[in-house]
Write a protein that holds these residues in place. Structure first.
Motif, PDB file in Angstrom:
ATOM      1  N   ARG A   1       0.895  -1.088   0.051  1.00  0.00           N
ATOM      2  CA  ARG A   1       0.119   0.123  -0.049  1.00  0.00           C
ATOM      3  C   ARG A   1       0.871   1.528  -0.005  1.00  0.00           C
ATOM      4  N   GLN A   2       2.023   1.247   0.933  1.00  0.00           N
ATOM      5  CA  GLN A   2       2.945   2.362   0.644  1.00  0.00           C
ATOM      6  C   GLN A   2       3.451   2.582  -0.722  1.00  0.00           C
ATOM      7  N   ARG A   3       3.844   1.422  -1.281  1.00  0.00           N
ATOM      8  CA  ARG A   3       4.142   1.698  -2.565  1.00  0.00           C
ATOM      9  C   ARG A   3       3.311   2.278  -3.561  1.00  0.00           C
ATOM     10  N   ILE A   4       2.013   1.904  -3.360  1.00  0.00           N
ATOM     11  CA  ILE A   4       0.984   2.594  -4.112  1.00  0.00           C
ATOM     12  C   ILE A   4       0.789   3.983  -3.852  1.00  0.00           C
ATOM     13  N   GLY A   5       1.067   4.573  -2.639  1.00  0.00           N
ATOM     14  CA  GLY A   5       0.980   6.070  -2.336  1.00  0.00           C
ATOM     15  C   GLY A   5       2.243   6.608  -2.980  1.00  0.00           C
ATOM     16  N   ILE A   6       3.226   6.061  -3.040  1.00  0.00           N
ATOM     17  CA  ILE A   6       4.491   6.555  -3.472  1.00  0.00           C
ATOM     18  C   ILE A   6       4.290   6.746  -5.008  1.00  0.00           C
ATOM     19  N   ALA A   7       3.701   5.746  -5.775  1.00  0.00           N
ATOM     20  CA  ALA A   7       3.194   5.799  -7.288  1.00  0.00           C
ATOM     21  C   ALA A   7       2.311   6.841  -7.138  1.00  0.00           C
ATOM     22  N   ARG A   8       1.226   7.220  -6.326  1.00  0.00           N
ATOM     23  CA  ARG A   8       0.280   8.195  -6.463  1.00  0.00           C
ATOM     24  C   ARG A   8       1.060   9.427  -6.516  1.00  0.00           C
ATOM     25  N   ALA A   9       1.971   9.655  -5.530  1.00  0.00           N
ATOM     26  CA  ALA A   9       2.709  10.929  -5.446  1.00  0.00           C
ATOM     27  C   ALA A   9       3.477  11.106  -6.429  1.00  0.00           C
ATOM     28  N   LEU A  10       4.261  10.238  -7.373  1.00  0.00           N
ATOM     29  CA  LEU A  10       4.806  10.299  -8.364  1.00  0.00           C
ATOM     30  C   LEU A  10       4.135  10.707  -9.627  1.00  0.00           C
TER      31      LEU A  10
ATOM     32  N   SER B   1       2.211  13.026 -10.047  1.00  0.00           N
ATOM     33  CA  SER B   1       2.046  14.513 -10.360  1.00  0.00           C
ATOM     34  C   SER B   1       3.292  14.846 -10.618  1.00  0.00           C
ATOM     35  N   GLU B   2       4.477  14.172 -11.037  1.00  0.00           N
ATOM     36  CA  GLU B   2       5.723  14.510 -11.113  1.00  0.00           C
ATOM     37  C   GLU B   2       6.217  15.607 -10.483  1.00  0.00           C
ATOM     38  N   PRO B   3       6.402  15.413  -9.085  1.00  0.00           N
ATOM     39  CA  PRO B   3       6.771  16.378  -8.262  1.00  0.00           C
ATOM     40  C   PRO B   3       8.398  16.677  -8.092  1.00  0.00           C
ATOM     41  N   GLU B   4       8.566  17.702  -7.756  1.00  0.00           N
ATOM     42  CA  GLU B   4       9.957  18.224  -7.559  1.00  0.00           C
ATOM     43  C   GLU B   4      10.174  17.917  -6.098  1.00  0.00           C
ATOM     44  N   LEU B   5       9.359  18.007  -5.255  1.00  0.00           N
ATOM     45  CA  LEU B   5       9.747  17.856  -3.711  1.00  0.00           C
ATOM     46  C   LEU B   5       8.668  16.975  -3.245  1.00  0.00           C
ATOM     47  N   LEU B   6       9.177  16.032  -2.641  1.00  0.00           N
ATOM     48  CA  LEU B   6       8.390  14.638  -1.972  1.00  0.00           C
ATOM     49  C   LEU B   6       8.415  14.789  -0.451  1.00  0.00           C
ATOM     50  N   VAL B   7       7.321  15.075   0.181  1.00  0.00           N
ATOM     51  CA  VAL B   7       7.351  15.131   1.836  1.00  0.00           C
ATOM     52  C   VAL B   7       6.904  13.833   2.401  1.00  0.00           C
ATOM     53  N   CYS B   8       7.975  13.228   3.099  1.00  0.00           N
ATOM     54  CA  CYS B   8       7.463  11.771   3.571  1.00  0.00           C
ATOM     55  C   CYS B   8       7.200  11.985   5.139  1.00  0.00           C
ATOM     56  N   ASP B   9       5.995  11.876   5.668  1.00  0.00           N
ATOM     57  CA  ASP B   9       5.800  12.222   6.815  1.00  0.00           C
ATOM     58  C   ASP B   9       5.633  10.847   7.538  1.00  0.00           C
ATOM     59  N   GLU B  10       6.587  10.307   8.171  1.00  0.00           N
ATOM     60  CA  GLU B  10       6.683   9.094   9.042  1.00  0.00           C
ATOM     61  C   GLU B  10       6.257   7.866   7.945  1.00  0.00           C
ATOM     62  N   ALA B  11       6.955   7.812   6.776  1.00  0.00           N
ATOM     63  CA  ALA B  11       6.302   7.025   5.694  1.00  0.00           C
ATOM     64  C   ALA B  11       6.733   5.433   6.028  1.00  0.00           C
ATOM     65  N   THR B  12       7.473   5.264   6.712  1.00  0.00           N
ATOM     66  CA  THR B  12       7.939   3.898   7.038  1.00  0.00           C
ATOM     67  C   THR B  12       7.671   3.466   8.308  1.00  0.00           C
ATOM     68  N   SER B  13       7.238   4.160   9.243  1.00  0.00           N
ATOM     69  CA  SER B  13       6.869   3.945  10.604  1.00  0.00           C
ATOM     70  C   SER B  13       6.058   2.923  10.929  1.00  0.00           C
ATOM     71  N   ALA B  14       5.105   2.764  10.306  1.00  0.00           N
ATOM     72  CA  ALA B  14       4.000   1.783  10.226  1.00  0.00           C
ATOM     73  C   ALA B  14       4.244   0.409   9.671  1.00  0.00           C
ATOM     74  N   LEU B  15       5.304   0.296   9.272  1.00  0.00           N
ATOM     75  CA  LEU B  15       5.897  -1.053   8.655  1.00  0.00           C
ATOM     76  C   LEU B  15       6.892  -1.755   9.231  1.00  0.00           C
ATOM     77  N   ASP B  16       7.050  -3.128   8.993  1.00  0.00           N
ATOM     78  CA  ASP B  16       7.825  -3.768   9.900  1.00  0.00           C
ATOM     79  C   ASP B  16       9.229  -3.722   9.222  1.00  0.00           C
ATOM     80  N   VAL B  17      10.245  -4.146   9.930  1.00  0.00           N
ATOM     81  CA  VAL B  17      11.678  -3.877   9.776  1.00  0.00           C
ATOM     82  C   VAL B  17      12.094  -3.989   8.337  1.00  0.00           C
ATOM     83  N   SER B  18      11.659  -5.367   7.734  1.00  0.00           N
ATOM     84  CA  SER B  18      12.197  -5.686   6.491  1.00  0.00           C
ATOM     85  C   SER B  18      11.531  -4.780   5.421  1.00  0.00           C
TER      86      SER B  18
END
Length: 284
Positions: free
Chosen positions: A154-163, A165-182
């Motif tokens: 799901r986070q990969r889908i969120g990243i694809a959705r952000a991309l 828009s062809e952004p120049e700046l990507l703000v990641c707000d705790e984008a990995t904190s809800a995921l397990d270590v691997s």
């Protein structure tokens, strides 16, 4: 020499509370050069997420400047801000709550393309499919809905959705904190790869110093709505000058594990002298 893509000057954000206002951000100033990654760290409640939301203008600042290529967007009207929405995108903390549960993956990623004026549905779907492939998901994922994916997917889908828009700046707000270590490691690898390939600029909000060490070039440390320390990530984490930063570092596990004590649990142990009570490395 690179030029700042993002510059923030004396940013203040206040929220109304009973009997007055709460100052969530107090005179924040920083800059982020094009193609680099700035990490923003600090304990829960220090203002990190308010800063992230201010940068993407989900929060309207009380005062100060937020400049993209020297254009101040801090108080722009929504009409004037519209062209900048695509230039600044956000990846949210919760991969479960940030996607529309009723849409398929391809429709979620195609939606920003529709908003940008791509009228042909087939073109939107083709471009969305390419982005879904870009973030490492198979073609079988295109027509599945969020409930059918893991948190990392799901986070990969969120990243694809952000991309999209062809952004120049990507703000990641705790984008990995809800995921397990691997899965954290996989998402970080993806973000590094995208940055390498596209020159995308990141503002990476995190409480996890192991993660920050892995991805960022520079760092700012926040406490109670203010920046208390800043500099290159390697220098600040190796030789912190502030007791607060040292306490955050003491909370972190080995960066290869990318997990650690929540900073607030260690900062709460700081005494009046500003020194941290020793903690067990790896405590939960």
């Amino acid at each position: 020499m690179s030029e700042p893509l993002l510059r923030i000057d004396d940013l203040v954000v206040e929220y109304p509370v009973t009997g007055g206002v709460f100052r969530a951000l107090d005179s924040i100033s920083l800059s982020v050069d094009k193609g680099t990654c700035l990490a923003v760290v600090g304990e829960s409640g220090c203002g990190k997420s308010t800063l992230a939301k201010s940068i993407v203008r989900l929060v309207r600042p009380t005062s100060g400047r937020i400049c993209i290529d020297d254009v101040d967007i801090a108080t722009m009207s929504e009409r004037k801000l519209k062209p900048y929405r695509s230039r600044i995108q956000m990846v949210f903390q919760d991969p479960y709550g940030s996607l529309d549960p009723h849409l398929s993956a391809v429709d979620i990623v195609a939606e920003p393309l529709r908003l940008r004026g791509v009228r042909s549905k087939s073109e939107r779907e083709t471009r969305a499919a390419a982005l879904i492939d870009r973030v490492g998901l198979p073609s079988t994922a295109l027509h599945r809905k969020p409930a059918e994916f893991s948190g990392g997917q799901r986070q990969r889908i969120g990243i694809a959705r952000a991309l999209a828009s062809e952004p120049e700046l990507l703000v990641c707000d705790e984008a990995t904190s809800a995921l397990d270590v691997s899965v954290q490691a996989q998402v970080l690898d993806l973000l590094r790869e995208i940055r390498h390939d596209t020159g995308l600029t990141y503002v990476f909000i995190s409480h996890n110093l192991g993660v920050v060490r892995e991805i960022s070039d520079t760092i700012v440390v926040m406490q109670s709505g203010r920046i208390v320390e800043s500099g290159s990530t390697a220098e600040v984490l190796a030789r912190p000058t502030q007791p607060y930063t040292a306490a955050l570092r003491a909370a972190a596990l080995d960066p290869t594990t990318m997990v650690g004590v929540k900073p607030r649990n260690v900062v709460s142990r700081l005494g009046a002298t500003g020194t941290a009570t020793p903690t067990s490395r790896g405590a939960a």
